[in-house]
Every structure is written in C-alpha cells, then in structure tokens.
Design a protein around this motif. Structure first.
Motif, PDB file in Angstrom:
ATOM      1  N   MET A 267       0.270  -1.257   0.083  1.00 53.43           N
ATOM      2  CA  MET A 267       0.179  -0.117  -0.201  1.00 53.43           C
ATOM      3  C   MET A 267       1.056   1.540   0.517  1.00 53.43           C
ATOM      4  N   LEU A 268       2.254   1.404   1.009  1.00 54.96           N
ATOM      5  CA  LEU A 268       2.729   2.408   0.817  1.00 54.96           C
ATOM      6  C   LEU A 268       3.391   2.940  -0.909  1.00 54.96           C
ATOM      7  N   GLU A 269       4.023   1.485  -1.425  1.00 58.55           N
ATOM      8  CA  GLU A 269       4.588   1.770  -2.906  1.00 58.55           C
ATOM      9  C   GLU A 269       3.153   1.793  -3.543  1.00 58.55           C
ATOM     10  N   CYS A 270       2.287   2.106  -2.905  1.00 58.88           N
ATOM     11  CA  CYS A 270       0.904   2.054  -4.298  1.00 58.88           C
ATOM     12  C   CYS A 270       0.959   3.798  -4.140  1.00 58.88           C
ATOM     13  N   ILE A 271       0.797   4.607  -3.340  1.00 58.36           N
ATOM     14  CA  ILE A 271       0.561   5.836  -2.367  1.00 58.36           C
ATOM     15  C   ILE A 271       1.978   6.675  -3.078  1.00 58.36           C
ATOM     16  N   VAL A 272       3.106   6.072  -2.445  1.00 55.34           N
ATOM     17  CA  VAL A 272       3.945   7.500  -2.840  1.00 55.34           C
ATOM     18  C   VAL A 272       5.042   6.483  -4.359  1.00 55.34           C
ATOM     19  N   SER A 273       4.878   5.297  -4.206  1.00 56.02           N
ATOM     20  CA  SER A 273       5.941   4.869  -5.241  1.00 56.02           C
ATOM     21  C   SER A 273       6.428   3.842  -4.840  1.00 56.02           C
ATOM     22  N   LEU A 316      10.091  11.017   5.173  1.00 55.57           N
ATOM     23  CA  LEU A 316       9.926  10.319   3.319  1.00 55.57           C
ATOM     24  C   LEU A 316       9.340  11.576   3.125  1.00 55.57           C
ATOM     25  N   LEU A 317       8.176  12.776   3.354  1.00 53.83           N
ATOM     26  CA  LEU A 317       7.994  13.639   3.433  1.00 53.83           C
ATOM     27  C   LEU A 317       8.943  14.134   2.435  1.00 53.83           C
ATOM     28  N   GLU A 318       9.972  14.177   2.919  1.00 54.45           N
ATOM     29  CA  GLU A 318      11.086  15.318   2.486  1.00 54.45           C
ATOM     30  C   GLU A 318      11.018  14.612   1.132  1.00 54.45           C
ATOM     31  N   ILE A 319      11.389  13.417   0.399  1.00 56.09           N
ATOM     32  CA  ILE A 319      11.248  12.697  -1.011  1.00 56.09           C
ATOM     33  C   ILE A 319      10.107  12.942  -1.563  1.00 56.09           C
ATOM     34  N   GLN A 320       9.328  12.619  -0.965  1.00 54.40           N
ATOM     35  CA  GLN A 320       7.911  12.824  -1.754  1.00 54.40           C
ATOM     36  C   GLN A 320       7.613  13.767  -0.937  1.00 54.40           C
ATOM     37  N   ALA A 321       6.794  15.320  -1.489  1.00 50.32           N
ATOM     38  CA  ALA A 321       5.924  15.920  -1.171  1.00 50.32           C
ATOM     39  C   ALA A 321       4.580  15.515  -0.101  1.00 50.32           C
ATOM     40  N   ALA A 322       4.093  15.761   0.799  1.00 49.31           N
ATOM     41  CA  ALA A 322       2.224  15.484   0.944  1.00 49.31           C
ATOM     42  C   ALA A 322       1.516  15.885   0.215  1.00 49.31           C
ATOM     43  N   MET A 327      -2.162  13.195  -4.065  1.00 47.48           N
ATOM     44  CA  MET A 327      -2.525  13.086  -5.528  1.00 47.48           C
ATOM     45  C   MET A 327      -2.517  11.985  -5.993  1.00 47.48           C
ATOM     46  N   ARG A 328      -2.131  10.989  -5.294  1.00 51.14           N
ATOM     47  CA  ARG A 328      -1.168   9.586  -5.754  1.00 51.14           C
ATOM     48  C   ARG A 328      -2.378   9.080  -5.247  1.00 51.14           C
ATOM     49  N   ILE A 329      -2.879   9.363  -3.901  1.00 46.28           N
ATOM     50  CA  ILE A 329      -3.938   8.271  -2.794  1.00 46.28           C
ATOM     51  C   ILE A 329      -5.188   8.714  -4.109  1.00 46.28           C
ATOM     52  N   GLU A 330      -5.499   9.749  -5.215  1.00 49.15           N
ATOM     53  CA  GLU A 330      -6.601   9.631  -5.558  1.00 49.15           C
ATOM     54  C   GLU A 330      -6.777   9.297  -6.969  1.00 49.15           C
ATOM     55  N   HIS A 331      -5.186   9.614  -6.963  1.00 50.11           N
ATOM     56  CA  HIS A 331      -5.242   8.414  -8.792  1.00 50.11           C
ATOM     57  C   HIS A 331      -5.336   6.963  -8.355  1.00 50.11           C
ATOM     58  N   LYS A 332      -4.878   6.651  -7.740  1.00 51.42           N
ATOM     59  CA  LYS A 332      -5.010   5.076  -7.206  1.00 51.42           C
ATOM     60  C   LYS A 332      -6.219   3.831  -6.550  1.00 51.42           C
ATOM     61  N   GLY A 333      -7.490   5.063  -6.373  1.00 55.60           N
ATOM     62  CA  GLY A 333      -8.821   4.666  -6.135  1.00 55.60           C
ATOM     63  C   GLY A 333      -8.565   4.745  -4.686  1.00 55.60           C
ATOM     64  N   LEU A 334      -8.040   5.097  -3.976  1.00 58.42           N
ATOM     65  CA  LEU A 334      -7.992   4.809  -1.962  1.00 58.42           C
ATOM     66  C   LEU A 334      -8.040   5.982  -1.711  1.00 58.42           C
ATOM     67  N   LYS A 341      -2.830  13.279   6.586  1.00 57.24           N
ATOM     68  CA  LYS A 341      -3.359  14.544   7.727  1.00 57.24           C
ATOM     69  C   LYS A 341      -2.370  14.959   8.918  1.00 57.24           C
ATOM     70  N   LYS A 342      -1.687  15.840   8.681  1.00 58.92           N
ATOM     71  CA  LYS A 342      -0.882  16.834   9.704  1.00 58.92           C
ATOM     72  C   LYS A 342       0.561  15.286   9.860  1.00 58.92           C
ATOM     73  N   GLY A 343       1.383  14.690   8.858  1.00 61.30           N
ATOM     74  CA  GLY A 343       1.885  14.113   9.975  1.00 61.30           C
ATOM     75  C   GLY A 343       1.625  12.465  10.457  1.00 61.30           C
ATOM     76  N   ARG A 344       0.547  11.944   9.626  1.00 65.50           N
ATOM     77  CA  ARG A 344      -0.129  10.781  10.152  1.00 65.50           C
ATOM     78  C   ARG A 344      -1.317  10.162   9.115  1.00 65.50           C
ATOM     79  N   LEU A 345      -0.840   9.153   8.966  1.00 66.47           N
ATOM     80  CA  LEU A 345      -1.508   8.618   7.606  1.00 66.47           C
ATOM     81  C   LEU A 345      -2.815   7.624   8.890  1.00 66.47           C
ATOM     82  N   PHE A 346      -3.862   7.892   8.192  1.00 72.42           N
ATOM     83  CA  PHE A 346      -5.113   7.542   8.396  1.00 72.42           C
ATOM     84  C   PHE A 346      -5.865   6.504   7.392  1.00 72.42           C
ATOM     85  N   ILE A 347      -6.072   4.873   8.114  1.00 72.30           N
ATOM     86  CA  ILE A 347      -6.449   4.348   6.806  1.00 72.30           C
ATOM     87  C   ILE A 347      -7.421   3.643   7.729  1.00 72.30           C
TER      88      ILE A 347
END
Length: 577
Positions: A267-273, A316-322, A327-334, A341-347
C-alpha cells in the motif's frame, strides 16, 4: 544416550524465528524441581525490553560477525551509504528453507542475498546466527562460574523447526548448528508446535468459573503456532501416562505475520511509488526501521475506532511532498480508504483489516479442515501461540470462526515454543507418538510375476527373473507410530558368494508407491551391510530396521550370520543445486 543426557547440567533451546529469535535454558535440577523455571535473556532495543530479538545478522566486508538482533538493526541504521554497501545485512531469511514444491532444491551450496543483493552461502548465515546465541549463553556461564560445565560437554542443545518443514530443511539446520560448534551428539531437533504443546501441558491454561483446569488424560487440543513466516497446526492428545501423542498430521503454510507487513508495504508503494520507498529505505534506514516497528506494534493492538493511524515519517515527506502523495492516493482509487493528514496516515478500518484477511482466511480454512477430520473427534480446545498469535485481529477471527471451541492464548504465548523446547530437551520422549509424514522403504529386486509386474522391470539375475526397482515399504504415509517404534524386514542375497549387500533408502509422498522411480519418490541414503560368511549361500539373511518415532529417522542393517550391524547416514541434502 538417555543416561548421558540425563547427567547433563544444562538444556539450552534456540528458537530461530523468521522475525524474532531467542534462547532459553534451565538446569537439570531446576527441571526436576519445577519444570516451568526456565530462564531467557533480555534484549534491549533502546525503547523496549524483550525476550527475543529481531532475526537480523550483520557482517563486515570480510563476512565476519558484527552484530545480531536489535544491535545489528541499530548499527546498520547509523551507517553511511558507503558503509552499508560494504556490510552484509541479512533479515527474515529463515523462510528460504521452506519449499512448497520440488522446483527449488535446498542444498549445502544454496546462497542467500542480503538486503543489498550481495550473496553468501546460506549455511554460513544460519551458522553464524546460531553461533551468536551459543556464544551468548557460554558468556553467561562464565559469569556464573559454570565454564567447567560447558567444557565437560554438560549441555544439551535444542533447535526448534516448523513441523511443516521437510527433511532437507531439518538436516540443513542441524548441519548449520554443527558448523556453529554444537556437537551432533549434544543436539536435538524439536518441532515447534510440539514444543508449544509441551509448554501448555505443564501450565493451567483454561478457566472455567474461575477454577483452573489442567491438561488431564484424554484431553485433545489443536495447537496453532502462528509465527512470522509460517503457520504450524498440530493436534495432540494427553495420554494416561501424562505424555503427548499426535493425533493428526501437522498442517500449515507460509501464512505468517510478515505477509501482513507485505500488504502494508504494498500500500505504501502504491501511494508514494516503489522507487520512493526504496530511496527512503536506503537514505533514512533508521526511519524506515522505526516505521516497520511501529506497524508491528499496531498489529498487536486492539483497533476500536473506524480508522487506524500510522505515524508518517517526516523524512519520507522530504522525498515525496504531501501534496503529491494526496494526488497519488486519489489517482490510485484510495481516497475513501487512506488519508495523509498532519504527519499521520489514517487507514480506514476495512482497508486495514484487508491486510490480514489474505493469510487469516487461509488459517481459518485449514483449522476447519483439521477439526472436521475423523481423528479430531472430541477436540474442543484451540491453543494459540507464537508472535502472530498476539494479534487481536487473529484472535478475534479464531473465536468468531469457531464458537464451539475454547480459544486459549496462554501467558507469554510468544515464548511458548522456546520454553517448551527446553522441557523437550530434558525429556525428548514426552512426545510419545507421531503421524508419519511420508512413506519410507528400500529398493529391492523381487521374483518377477507376469500378472503383477510390468515387462519393463524384468531383469535376469543369476539365472532367475526379477522385478527391479520395487519399493519395499517399511512405513506408510499417515501411519500412527510410537516413539522409538521399529519396523523390520529380512532380505537375502542374490548370489551365493555375495560378501555384502547394499540397500538404497527411499522416501515417497505417496501412501502406496510401487516402484522407486515413480514421481514423488526420492533416494535419501544408502547402507552396505557386510556378509563375510558365505557358507549359507543365498539362504543367509540381512535385517533392515527403521526407527521413526523421533524427529529424525534412523536406519540400521544387521547381518544375521556374523551378528554385525551397520548404521546408515541418511542424507537429504545435495551438495550442488
């Protein structure tokens, strides 16, 4: 051997796990006075104390030992990129010994790749890891002035292995232990679910109206050993003499906790590559390790809300901006399943539980199959042990799926295998009977019968017609056999002046194999029995004896004329791939 083992001062068990490993020990006097008095060292991660440490081995560029466990993890995370390239970092490598088919052959020359792709003989990786625990225990002995005990070979060592492992994997572990400096005569192999059953036998695990009920004779129970890599399921019964016997073949598969981690990583690879995750792992290794540790903790917690939140590393946010991640989350249908949000990943809870479902569904199906088998009648208790059994999600699914069974999670369920293995080391015959996993026998020539044998097997030997390659079965797959039970068969030489006879030992995954060249048959060893006295001609007799009751199989040949015996070395490993 029993008297020699009884006189030894210590039993040390090493539980070599996919994700975590450790060792425990007790003295002979402690075992005789109080079986549950078993000691194990504490490993410090810097943030928590644990009786087990991660199965991580760190070597330098000369392939020399540097660290193991938390120390290896922390040391590697602090290294520069250049230092990491020079070092060997192996983690979660136990699973390479589990082969579900014959496509991948385990050999003495099998190699392992470290985290950076550098290769090394697998047996050396395992040997150095085992040696770490051996040396740690010896150092502990020295501080207690027990050094003479070790020098006098007063230690029995026990290595735990999954019950679903095949014979080559067991032998591989044994040879790795010998390479680590453990004497073969001092080493025992213990099956992990059996060790867990032994541990549970000696503690009160059930509560009935606040009264503790111990394991009484006739009690049948299923042990679910849920580890990081494999799931082992074994069904045991308490006998009248207090010993345990297997009542069904061990089952299981590669459905352990690490596959839940894999779903999260996907899932992480899906949302940040995938390239970003790889870059994050290499540049900010300490943060990557901490992220995985954090998820490991979440797996054990009760997630009561609608969402599960994971601390998202700032690096990780330094490598890939929030914004890019959103945008990737929306593009991947997630979009409705994951939110940053605010440095946390809510699943979302449903998405989080989907990480578990793939492996947990397989576990539930296999447990159900075992409970409905003919031999399982009367089994109403499921005991969950192993690190993955600490997952509240897995516990809840088991209770919901089997409402007619009492599902028990004993205290220190993650140490049940380790402590049970120590008890096994003091009394290996506490497991009184087992179910044979395969069919075993020898290759023979038998008088040819036109009605029963194919013409392709006909061969003229010493003027007589024989059927060659006949699989002479000593024990069938699935047979119930007692500890130290033997099978005997007598054979005669083909020639009057024959001074020895050679037997090729075979194993088959079929219950009734006919010939040794059938699919599923494999030669696993041979023995040559001398027959120097030829006065009896072809009327002489050689006896071949198999012993199946222990975790390792032994074979012996005996010449009835000279009264001399020969032991066979059964070799399940090949030297070359």
């Amino acid at each position: 051997m029993a008297s020699e083992r009884d006189s030894r001062l210590f039993v040390v068990a090493i539980d070599f796990g996919t994700t975590y490993s450790g060792y425990a020990f007790s003295t002979r006097s402690e075992y005789l006075n109080e079986k549950s008095k078993i000691q194990s060292p504490i490993w410090n991660s810097g943030q928590l104390l644990s009786h087990k440490s991660p199965t991580i081995l760190l070597l330098n560029k000369e392939k020399e030992f540097v660290n193991f466990g938390y120390d290896a993890e922390n040391c590697y995370s602090r290294m520069t990129a250049k230092e990491r390239m020079e070092h060997y970092y192996f983690h979660r490598f136990k699973m390479m010994l589990y082969t579900k088919d014959d496509k991948i052959k385990l050999t003495r020359n099998t190699v392992l790749s470290d985290i950076g792709g550098k290769e090394m003989p697998a047996i050396d990786v395992f040997a150095k890891s085992i040696k770490h625990f051996k040396d740690h225990f010896i150092d502990a002995l020295l501080t207690r002035n027990y050094n003479m005990a070790y020098e006098k070979n007063d230690v029995t060592w026990v290595l735990t292995v999954p019950a679903i492992w095949d014979e080559p994997a067991k032998q591989f572990m044994q040879e790795a232990a010998e390479k680590a400096g453990i004497c073969k005569k001092s080493l025992l192999i213990c099956l992990e679910p059996e060790a867990a059953a032994i541990y549970c036998k000696w503690i009160s695990i059930e509560k009935d109206q606040n009264a503790l009920i111990t394991m009484k004779p006739g009690r049948r129970f299923l042990v679910l050993d849920a580890g990081g890599g494999t799931i082992d399921m074994a069904m045991q019964e308490v006998r009248e003499d207090g010993k345990l016997q297997e009542i069904n073949r061990a089952e299981g598969g590669d459905w352990g906790g690490i596959y839940v981690d894999d779903e999260f990583k996907q899932m992480l690879e899906c949302i940040v590559s995938k390239p970003v995750i790889e870059s994050f792992r290499m540049e900010y290794t300490d943060d990557y390790i901490e992220l995985i540790r954090h998820f490991e903790t979440k797996k054990r917690e009760n997630q009561s809300g609608n969402k599960v939140n994971i601390q998202f590393p700032a690096s990780l946010l330094e490598i890939q901006a929030a914004n890019d991640i959103a945008m990737r989350i929306e593009h991947k249908g997630l979009k409705d399943k994951v939110e940053l949000k605010k440095g946390r990943l809510f699943i979302q809870k449903m998405k989080y539980e989907a990480f578990f479902n793939k492996v947990v569904n397989k576990i539930v199906v296999k447990v159900e199959e075992m409970l409905v088998s003919d031999t399982a009648k009367g089994t109403k208790v499921i005991i969950m042990v192993g690190g993955f059994s600490e997952s509240l999600f897995l516990q809840r699914r088991m209770r919901d799926s089997f409402p007619n069974c009492t599902v028990v999670i004993p205290q220190e369920c993650g140490l049940a295998v380790l402590k049970g293995a120590v008890i096994f080391g003091h009394d290996p015959e506490i497991i009184a009977a087992r179910i044979v996993k395969n069919t075993y026998g020898v290759c023979i020539n038998t008088p040819f019968n036109n009605n029963n044998h194919p013409a392709s097997k006909k061969k003229l030997i010493n003027g007589k017609e024989y059927c060659t390659d006949k699989f002479d079965i000593h024990v069938n797959k699935g047979k119930f056999i007692h500890c130290n039970e033997e099978t005997n068969s007598n054979y005669s030489p083909l020639y009057e002046d024959q001074t020895s006879v050679k037997f090729r030992v075979f194993v088959s995954d079929k219950e009734y194999p006919q010939y040794t060249d059938e699919e599923g048959c494999k030669e696993i060893g041979s023995l040559t029995v001398p027959m120097p006295d030829t006065t009896g001609g072809t009327n002489r007799t050689v006896n071949v004896k198999f012993k199946f009751g222990a975790t390792k199989i032994t074979v012996e040949g005996f010449d009835e004329t000279s009264k001399k015996s020969v032991n066979v070395k059964i070799d399940f490993l090949e030297n070359n791939p």
